[in-house]
Enzyme design. Sequence first.
Site, PDB file in Angstrom:
ATOM      1  N   LYS A   1       0.792  -1.231   0.000  1.00  0.00           N
ATOM      2  CA  LYS A   1       0.000   0.000   0.000  1.00  0.00           C
ATOM      3  C   LYS A   1       0.830   1.291   0.000  1.00  0.00           C
ATOM      4  O   LYS A   1       0.355   2.337  -0.458  1.00  0.00           O
ATOM      5  CB  LYS A   1      -0.944   0.004   1.196  1.00  0.00           C
ATOM      6  CG  LYS A   1      -2.141  -0.915   1.072  1.00  0.00           C
ATOM      7  CD  LYS A   1      -3.164  -0.381   0.099  1.00  0.00           C
ATOM      8  CE  LYS A   1      -4.471  -1.143   0.160  1.00  0.00           C
ATOM      9  NZ  LYS A   1      -5.508  -0.551  -0.704  1.00  0.00           N
TER      10      LYS A   1
ATOM     11  N   SER B   1       0.367  -9.828  -1.006  1.00  0.00           N
ATOM     12  CA  SER B   1       0.192  -8.375  -0.924  1.00  0.00           C
ATOM     13  C   SER B   1       0.500  -7.769   0.444  1.00  0.00           C
ATOM     14  O   SER B   1       0.772  -6.574   0.541  1.00  0.00           O
ATOM     15  CB  SER B   1      -1.229  -7.992  -1.343  1.00  0.00           C
ATOM     16  OG  SER B   1      -2.182  -8.641  -0.518  1.00  0.00           O
TER      17      SER B   1
END
Length: 402
Positions: free
Chosen positions: A53, A304
Site C-alpha cells: 500500500k 500483498s
Amino acid sequence: MHKVRLEDIQIAQKVLKPVIKKTCLLECKELSKITGGKVYLKAENLQLTGSFKIRGAFNKISNLTDAEKEAGVIASSAGNHAQGVALSATKLGIKSTIVMPEIAPLSKVAATKNFGAEVVLHGSVYDDAYAKACEIQKETGATFLHPFDDKFVIAGQGTIGLEILDQLEDVDVVLVPIGGGGILSGIATAIKGVKPSVKVIGVEAANAPCMKSAIEKGEVYTIDTKATIADGIAVRRAGDLTYEIIKENVDEFVTVTETEIARAVLLLLEKDKIVAEGAGAVSVAALFNSDLDLKGKNIVSVISGGNLDVNLMERIINKALIGENRRFTLMVKLVDKAGEMTKLLGLIAELKANILTLNQTMYKNSLAIGEQEVKLTLETFDKTHTDKIVKKLTEEGYEILG
C-alpha cells in the site's frame, strides 16, 4: 474518469524508487508440486509498512498540490492503506488522519499511530470507516486519499507489475488479490501494457466478492459480505475506475474459501517462512483450485501483505491444522471405573497421537449410570492417521460419539 496508462506507472516507478523496496521473487517448490507449474511469490509482505500500500499512497501524496498538502490528508482503511498513508505523509511532512474499522487488528492500529497518524476508529467494516472519513473530510477540509479508486494510487500499485516483468521475463500467469481493485488494476495495466500474453487472474475471498459480482452483473454495486479472515479485502463495493480497468485487462476471476485461505497462510509460514495476512495469502489459496490450468506455466502469486495480528494468526493456523486433520477432536464413551481412562490414553499413546486437551463428564442425559464421555483433541499427522485412530478404538470396543 481518468484512464491509467502504462506511462503513468513508469513515472510512478521513478517517484517511488528512493522510498520503496524492490521486493524479492521467491520460488515455492511446494506450490510448484501442487500446480504442476513453477510458482514464484512476489513478497510485498516484506515491503515498508508490511504491504504494497505504501506504493500507491506515496505516489498519490507526492502528486498533491501545495494547497492540498497544506490541508493535511485523511483516509479510511482496514489497516494497510492506513500505514502506507501515515508513513508517506510523515516522510513528506504532512498531517494525516486515518479512520479505521473498530474490528481492525490492534497491531495495524498501533502501527498506524506509530507512523505518525491520528487514528479514528469507527464502524464494523471498511465501508463504515469510509463514510466516517468522508464526514470528517467535509468538516476539516483535509484532502481525502481513496485507498484504491484513484489514478495515482493505481499507478503506484502498478509498479509491482513492472518489477515482476523485470524479475521473471518468461512469466505466464500472475495471480493478484482483489479488494476494491487498486492493486489488480495497477498490475494488470502494467503487465498488459508490456506483455499482453501474460494471463492475469484476480482472486477474492468468497465471503466478499465485490469485483467478481460487479463483472458478472455488468456494473458496480454494493454487495452483502460475510466475515472473512482476509479482512484487508473485505470490501462491499468495488471502485468505479478499477472496475473499468479490470474489466478490460483481467482474464479470469477466482474466489477462495476461508478454509483455503487458512491453509495458504499455514503453507506459506511452514514451507516458505513467509508471514502473510489473510488478504495477502488469497493468491496462494487460489493455487489449490484444480480448475486452474497451470501445468508447465511460470506463475507469480502476489503476497500483498504480511500484517497479521498474532492472536488472529493462532486462530488461522488452528483452523488450517484442523482442515488438514493435523488437529482432530473425537468423543469416546467410557465405562466409569478405575483404570479405564489409563487404558484409553495408553492406546492413543501407542498410536503416536499427542493429546492437546482432554475433558470428561458423566453429567449428560444421554449417558447411562456408570458411563462417562471423554472429549479429546489430538495432534495428528494427517487424515490417514486420524482414520487409523478411530478404527483402532472401534476395534477395541470403544463407542465413538463424534
